[in-house]
Motif scaffolding. Structure first.
Motif, short mmCIF file in Angstrom:
data_model
loop_
_atom_site.label_atom_id
_atom_site.label_comp_id
_atom_site.label_asym_id
_atom_site.label_seq_id
_atom_site.Cartn_x
_atom_site.Cartn_y
_atom_site.Cartn_z
N TRP A 68 0.83 -1.22 0.00
CA TRP A 68 0.00 0.00 0.00
C TRP A 68 0.86 1.26 0.00
CZ3 TRP A 68 -4.69 0.77 -1.42
CH2 TRP A 68 -5.62 -0.24 -1.34
N ILE A 69 1.91 1.26 0.80
CA ILE A 69 2.81 2.43 0.83
C ILE A 69 3.47 2.62 -0.53
CG2 ILE A 69 4.97 3.30 1.82
CD1 ILE A 69 4.07 2.05 4.48
N LEU A 70 3.93 1.54 -1.14
CA LEU A 70 4.54 1.64 -2.46
C LEU A 70 3.55 2.16 -3.50
CD1 LEU A 70 7.01 1.14 -4.26
CD2 LEU A 70 6.18 -1.19 -4.59
N ALA A 71 2.31 1.68 -3.44
CA ALA A 71 1.28 2.14 -4.38
C ALA A 71 1.00 3.63 -4.19
CB ALA A 71 0.01 1.33 -4.20
N ILE A 72 0.96 4.10 -2.95
CA ILE A 72 0.73 5.52 -2.69
C ILE A 72 1.89 6.36 -3.20
CG2 ILE A 72 0.52 7.22 -0.83
CD1 ILE A 72 -1.11 5.08 0.70
N VAL A 73 3.11 5.90 -3.00
CA VAL A 73 4.28 6.64 -3.48
C VAL A 73 4.26 6.74 -4.99
CG1 VAL A 73 6.80 6.54 -3.68
CG2 VAL A 73 5.71 6.16 -1.47
N LEU A 121 1.64 6.55 -6.92
CA LEU A 121 0.53 7.44 -7.27
C LEU A 121 0.92 8.91 -7.09
CD1 LEU A 121 -2.47 7.65 -8.10
CD2 LEU A 121 -3.01 7.66 -5.66
N LEU A 122 1.61 9.21 -6.00
CA LEU A 122 2.06 10.59 -5.77
C LEU A 122 3.07 11.04 -6.81
CD1 LEU A 122 2.43 10.67 -1.88
CD2 LEU A 122 0.77 11.91 -3.27
N ALA A 123 3.85 10.12 -7.34
CA ALA A 123 4.82 10.48 -8.36
C ALA A 123 4.18 10.64 -9.73
CB ALA A 123 5.93 9.42 -8.42
N VAL A 124 3.16 9.85 -10.03
CA VAL A 124 2.55 9.85 -11.36
C VAL A 124 1.40 10.85 -11.49
CG1 VAL A 124 1.26 8.40 -12.99
CG2 VAL A 124 3.25 7.48 -11.82
N ALA A 125 0.64 11.07 -10.42
CA ALA A 125 -0.53 11.94 -10.48
C ALA A 125 -0.22 13.35 -10.99
CB ALA A 125 -1.22 12.00 -9.13
N PRO A 126 0.83 14.03 -10.52
CA PRO A 126 1.11 15.36 -11.05
C PRO A 126 1.42 15.35 -12.55
CG PRO A 126 2.28 15.04 -9.00
CD PRO A 126 1.69 13.73 -9.38
N LEU A 127 2.03 14.28 -13.02
CA LEU A 127 2.33 14.20 -14.45
C LEU A 127 1.06 14.15 -15.28
CD1 LEU A 127 5.22 11.58 -14.37
CD2 LEU A 127 5.43 14.04 -14.66
N ILE A 128 0.02 13.55 -14.72
CA ILE A 128 -1.23 13.38 -15.45
C ILE A 128 -2.17 14.58 -15.30
CG2 ILE A 128 -3.32 11.96 -15.60
CD1 ILE A 128 -1.57 9.58 -14.66
N ALA A 181 15.28 13.11 -26.58
CA ALA A 181 13.82 13.20 -26.56
C ALA A 181 13.40 14.53 -25.97
CB ALA A 181 13.23 12.05 -25.76
N GLU A 182 12.36 15.11 -26.50
CA GLU A 182 11.81 16.35 -25.97
C GLU A 182 10.63 16.02 -25.08
OE1 GLU A 182 12.72 19.56 -26.29
OE2 GLU A 182 14.45 19.09 -27.54
N VAL A 183 10.71 16.37 -23.81
CA VAL A 183 9.61 16.15 -22.89
C VAL A 183 9.14 17.51 -22.37
CG1 VAL A 183 10.34 13.85 -22.19
CG2 VAL A 183 11.21 15.82 -20.97
N PRO A 184 7.88 17.61 -21.95
CA PRO A 184 7.40 18.87 -21.38
C PRO A 184 8.21 19.24 -20.14
CG PRO A 184 5.57 17.38 -21.81
CD PRO A 184 6.83 16.61 -22.05
N GLY A 185 8.29 20.52 -19.87
CA GLY A 185 9.08 21.01 -18.73
C GLY A 185 8.67 20.43 -17.41
N GLU A 186 7.36 20.28 -17.18
CA GLU A 186 6.90 19.74 -15.90
C GLU A 186 7.29 18.27 -15.75
OE1 GLU A 186 3.43 19.46 -18.77
OE2 GLU A 186 4.79 21.06 -18.16
N THR A 187 7.31 17.54 -16.83
CA THR A 187 7.73 16.13 -16.77
C THR A 187 9.22 16.06 -16.45
OG1 THR A 187 6.06 15.57 -18.40
CG2 THR A 187 7.79 13.96 -18.03
N GLU A 188 9.99 16.92 -17.07
CA GLU A 188 11.42 16.96 -16.82
C GLU A 188 11.71 17.28 -15.35
OE1 GLU A 188 15.24 19.53 -18.45
OE2 GLU A 188 13.42 19.42 -19.65
N SER A 189 10.98 18.26 -14.81
CA SER A 189 11.16 18.62 -13.40
C SER A 189 10.76 17.47 -12.48
CB SER A 189 10.32 19.85 -13.06
OG SER A 189 10.76 20.96 -13.79
N MET A 190 9.67 16.80 -12.82
CA MET A 190 9.21 15.69 -12.00
C MET A 190 10.20 14.53 -12.03
SD MET A 190 7.11 14.70 -9.93
CE MET A 190 5.76 13.73 -9.40
N LEU A 191 10.75 14.24 -13.19
CA LEU A 191 11.74 13.16 -13.29
C LEU A 191 13.00 13.52 -12.51
CD1 LEU A 191 11.32 12.13 -17.02
CD2 LEU A 191 10.60 10.85 -15.00
#
Length: 94
Positions: free
Chosen positions: A9-14, A16-23, A55-65
């Motif tokens: 559950w903790i791994l799933a939440i982590v 989700l927290l990493a992927v949700a802003p990207l979406i 590869a060209e990625v959006p700025g917010e994706t680059e920051s998140m990565l």
């Protein structure tokens, strides 16, 4: 709830927290790379870059990565420090 179920559950939440802003977040984040590019164009307008990104990625994706990379690195460092600390404490007890 078992320990492994809690960990899952903790791994799933982590994740989700990493992927949700990207979406869900559609924002523009500026960084040092963009500021440097603008300054180079101001100083030397005829400058031609000698390399291009793979590869060209959006700025917010680059920051998140970048943030994700920093978090993973901090986690690994924390794990190693904890591992050595645990070994040290165990050897002191024996």
């Amino acid at each position: 709830m078992s320990r492994s179920a809690k960990n899952i559950w903790i791994l799933a939440i982590v994740v989700l927290l990493a992927v949700a802003p990207l979406i869900f977040i559609n924002a523009e984040f500026g960084g040092a790379d963009g500021a440097a590019e603008e300054m180079i164009q101001t100083i030397a307008p005829h400058y031609e870059p000698w390399a291009s990104p793979l590869a060209e990625v959006p700025g917010e994706t680059e920051s998140m990565l970048f943030a994700l990379q920093a978090a993973i690195g901090a986690g690994i460092i924390g794990y190693v420090i904890g591992l050595f600390k645990g070994k040290s404490e165990k050897s002191k007890q024996q």
